[in-house]
Design a protein around this motif. Sequence first.
Motif, mmCIF file in Angstrom:
data_model
loop_
_atom_site.group_PDB
_atom_site.id
_atom_site.type_symbol
_atom_site.label_atom_id
_atom_site.label_comp_id
_atom_site.label_asym_id
_atom_site.label_seq_id
_atom_site.Cartn_x
_atom_site.Cartn_y
_atom_site.Cartn_z
ATOM 1 N N UNK A 8 -5.142 36.892 56.757
ATOM 2 C CA UNK A 8 -4.391 37.904 57.477
ATOM 3 C C UNK A 8 -4.496 39.200 56.680
ATOM 4 N N UNK A 9 -4.857 40.289 57.393
ATOM 5 C CA UNK A 9 -5.071 41.566 56.686
ATOM 6 C C UNK A 9 -3.917 42.527 56.913
ATOM 7 N N UNK A 55 -8.802 47.883 49.964
ATOM 8 C CA UNK A 55 -9.693 46.988 49.239
ATOM 9 C C UNK A 55 -8.980 46.338 48.051
ATOM 10 N N UNK A 56 -8.321 47.185 47.253
ATOM 11 C CA UNK A 56 -7.650 46.656 46.053
ATOM 12 C C UNK A 56 -6.502 45.701 46.431
ATOM 13 N N UNK A 61 -4.135 40.392 46.711
ATOM 14 C CA UNK A 61 -3.412 39.369 47.497
ATOM 15 C C UNK A 61 -4.199 38.065 47.498
ATOM 16 N N UNK A 62 -5.515 38.216 47.780
ATOM 17 C CA UNK A 62 -6.371 37.021 47.813
ATOM 18 C C UNK A 62 -6.206 36.246 46.523
ATOM 19 N N UNK A 63 -6.266 37.021 45.432
ATOM 20 C CA UNK A 63 -6.274 36.360 44.147
ATOM 21 C C UNK A 63 -4.924 35.727 43.800
ATOM 22 N N UNK A 66 -2.726 34.369 48.216
ATOM 23 C CA UNK A 66 -3.360 33.415 49.135
ATOM 24 C C UNK A 66 -3.666 32.082 48.468
ATOM 25 N N UNK A 67 -4.153 32.171 47.252
ATOM 26 C CA UNK A 67 -4.503 30.925 46.560
ATOM 27 C C UNK A 67 -3.272 30.046 46.364
ATOM 28 N N UNK A 68 -2.167 30.739 46.051
ATOM 29 C CA UNK A 68 -0.946 29.970 45.823
ATOM 30 C C UNK A 68 -0.432 29.365 47.127
ATOM 31 N N UNK A 69 -0.527 30.167 48.177
ATOM 32 C CA UNK A 69 -0.095 29.649 49.472
ATOM 33 C C UNK A 69 -0.920 28.416 49.828
#
Length: 354
Positions: A8-9, A55-56, A61-63, A66-69
């Motif tokens: 999700x962006x 971008x940042x 967030x990805x790092x 999201x990984x934690x989710x």
Amino acid sequence: MAIQLKRSYKFAYRTAAFIAISLMVLLGFFMWYKNVLDWFFLAVFALFSFGISFFIVQLRIEKFIYRRIKRIYDDVTLLESSSLSSRTITTDMGTLTQEIEKFAQDKKVEIDTLKIREEYRKDFLGNVSHELKTPLFTVQGYLETLLDGALEDKNVRKKYLIRANKAVDRLIYIVNDLDLITKLEASELNVNWEVFDIIELIKTNFELLEMKASKKQIALTFDMEYKKPIYVRADAEKIRQVITNLLVNSIKYGNENGTTEISVENLIQNKVIIRVTDNGEGIPEQHIPRLFERFYRVDQSRNRKEGGSGLGLAIVKHIIEAHEERIYVESVEGVGSEFSFTLEKNADPKEVIV
Ligand SMILES: Nc1ncnc2c1ncn2[C@@H]1O[C@H](COP(=O)(O)OP(=O)(O)O)[C@@H](O)[C@H]1O
Ligand SMILES: [Mg+2]
């Protein structure tokens, strides 16, 4: 378990927009102050700062999120693989919160059910041992008295043995009832559907219980003469058990010289209702709702002398419910009781064949 994450962006998009707008306003104000306001430059700056921020932010967030989710999903899925794994999972926080809440709710319901079951199991075991203790102690009492010397006494030894034997009968009676109810509750006993004449079945039952009834001078009768058979579709053996239990109760809790009457009537198109009516002691109103519970007996002390396990009506209810039929009770204390249940009517099998 591999989980598909739908990215999700929205969050990065909005955050970047806020940053770009803030910077643009700040820079615009600064340019205006220095008298070098250049709208084109400002727009290009805003566009770039939006792009870079987006971008940042997305990368961070990805790092970090999201990984934690994804890990949370993986963990939850491990526990509840059946319900979660089939769905696509989004990294959107709202959905995750919802999922976790639902998961917690489901677990709570599950735990509550287990607690109730555990409570029931404890109750059941407590009741069983309590019910078995009384006759066992009776047997033990008589045997000990006999061993302590009563064996020599010709006058009492037979009497004591008969009494001990009676208590053993009661033990067997309780164990049989327990066995039956356990099977019924485990749904091991499936309904063995067959077509039979209910009138014939009741007559046989009357004959089997005649001795017991005559001891209390209770008459077992039909409400009228049934000249023709009435065919029903049910499990004959189990319905026999139902009628036996109801008749035995009507005798046990009936008055001397009383009457127990059975009627079989048409109800709606394809149903008959079988009523077992007595003019016995009746049941006080407040006990009626609990009558079909296992081990429930109206008056513990008064009924003790009558024996019984308090399982008779629980068994009756199980059997009737296994047939997907209904059982009713009406009773007035001091006047009598009526237990009735429905069954599926079947056309005369001979007529069906023709
Ligand atoms: N026909 C009846 N008349 C009066 N009381 C009844 C009748 N049938 C059942 N009861 C009451 O309901 C209770 C539960 O019946 P049941 O489950 O058959 O257990 P049990 O007969 O072993 O005590 C009985 O103890 C009795 O108090
Ligand atoms: Mg009974």
